[in-house]
Design a protein around this motif. Structure first.
Motif, short mmCIF file in Angstrom:
data_model
loop_
_atom_site.label_atom_id
_atom_site.label_comp_id
_atom_site.label_asym_id
_atom_site.label_seq_id
_atom_site.Cartn_x
_atom_site.Cartn_y
_atom_site.Cartn_z
N THR A 1 -10.74 -4.87 0.22
CA THR A 1 -9.32 -4.90 0.52
C THR A 1 -8.54 -5.26 -0.73
N VAL A 2 -7.50 -4.49 -0.98
CA VAL A 2 -6.55 -4.77 -2.06
C VAL A 2 -5.24 -5.12 -1.39
N ARG A 3 -4.72 -6.29 -1.71
CA ARG A 3 -3.46 -6.74 -1.11
C ARG A 3 -2.51 -7.17 -2.21
N VAL A 4 -1.34 -6.58 -2.24
CA VAL A 4 -0.32 -6.95 -3.20
C VAL A 4 0.99 -7.14 -2.45
N ASP A 5 1.88 -7.92 -3.03
CA ASP A 5 3.19 -8.09 -2.41
C ASP A 5 4.26 -8.21 -3.47
N ALA A 6 5.48 -8.01 -3.04
CA ALA A 6 6.64 -8.11 -3.92
C ALA A 6 7.79 -8.71 -3.14
N ARG B 1 -6.67 -1.17 -7.25
CA ARG B 1 -5.75 -2.31 -7.45
C ARG B 1 -4.66 -2.05 -8.48
N PRO B 2 -4.97 -1.60 -9.69
CA PRO B 2 -3.88 -1.41 -10.66
C PRO B 2 -2.85 -0.38 -10.22
N ARG B 3 -3.29 0.65 -9.52
CA ARG B 3 -2.35 1.67 -9.03
C ARG B 3 -1.42 1.08 -7.97
N VAL B 4 -1.97 0.26 -7.09
CA VAL B 4 -1.16 -0.36 -6.03
C VAL B 4 -0.21 -1.40 -6.64
N GLU B 5 -0.68 -2.13 -7.64
CA GLU B 5 0.19 -3.12 -8.29
C GLU B 5 1.38 -2.45 -8.96
N GLY C 1 2.52 0.53 -8.16
CA GLY C 1 3.27 1.17 -7.08
C GLY C 1 4.23 0.23 -6.38
N ILE C 2 3.78 -0.98 -6.10
CA ILE C 2 4.68 -1.90 -5.37
C ILE C 2 5.86 -2.32 -6.25
N ARG C 3 5.64 -2.42 -7.55
CA ARG C 3 6.77 -2.72 -8.44
C ARG C 3 7.76 -1.55 -8.47
N GLU C 4 7.23 -0.32 -8.47
CA GLU C 4 8.10 0.86 -8.42
C GLU C 4 8.90 0.89 -7.12
N ILE C 5 8.23 0.60 -6.02
CA ILE C 5 8.91 0.57 -4.72
C ILE C 5 10.02 -0.48 -4.73
N ARG C 6 9.70 -1.67 -5.21
CA ARG C 6 10.71 -2.74 -5.29
C ARG C 6 11.92 -2.28 -6.09
N ASP C 7 11.67 -1.70 -7.26
CA ASP C 7 12.77 -1.28 -8.13
C ASP C 7 13.62 -0.19 -7.48
N VAL C 8 12.99 0.76 -6.80
CA VAL C 8 13.72 1.86 -6.17
C VAL C 8 14.57 1.33 -5.00
N ILE C 9 13.99 0.49 -4.17
CA ILE C 9 14.73 -0.04 -3.01
C ILE C 9 15.87 -0.94 -3.47
#
Length: 139
Positions: free
Chosen positions: A3-8, A116-120, A122-130
């Motif tokens: 499991t890979v879990r990341v949050d922002a 993991r690095p792709r998801v990390e 990705g979540i920063r990109e999602i944060r920035d876009v939203i």
């Protein structure tokens, strides 16, 4: 299963973040415009077209408005040598606005180190876009 879990943490109200996540047909506009070129919906499936033309078919498993959770699994077009890929986004209230959690289960286990690095990123990109969309909406 690994499991890979990341949050922002986002400086955007929880409902606005959830609306972007729950809009499964607009991930290319509302969450990952640099990673996903286009999206088509086919029943419970979402077909993502990547910038290089590769298509990835995902089964949308759940869109739970009460839990603010969206889950999906990749069923075709896997870009990595994975035998299993299931992921979910969940949005929580946070004193700064909201917290977005992206959890991904993969097999084989060793592939988590590549996911993991792709998801990390990705979540920063999602944060920035939203966050940028929220600022634009206020202007």
């Amino acid at each position: 299963m690994a499991t890979v879990r990341v949050d922002a943490v986002l400086s955007v109200p929880v409902q606005q973040v959830w609306e972007a996540v729950a809009d499964v047909g607009a991930v290319h506009q509302r969450m990952l415009p640099r990673r996903v070129l286009n999206v088509r919906l086919d029943g419970d499936h979402r077909i993502l077209t990547m910038p290089d033309g590769v298509e990835v078919r995902e089964l949308i498993v759940a869109v739970d408005h009460e839990l603010r959770r969206m889950a999906y699994t990749v069923v075709e077009g896997q870009r990595m040598p994975l035998t299993y890929h299931h992921a979910s986004f969940q949005v929580f209230e946070d004193e700064a606005g909201s917290r977005l959690v992206w959890q991904t289960d993969v097999l084989p286990h060793a592939m988590a180190a590549h996911v993991r690095p792709r998801v990390e990123v990705g979540i920063r990109e999602i944060r920035d876009v939203i966050e940028a969309a929220a600022v634009s909406a206020q202007s």
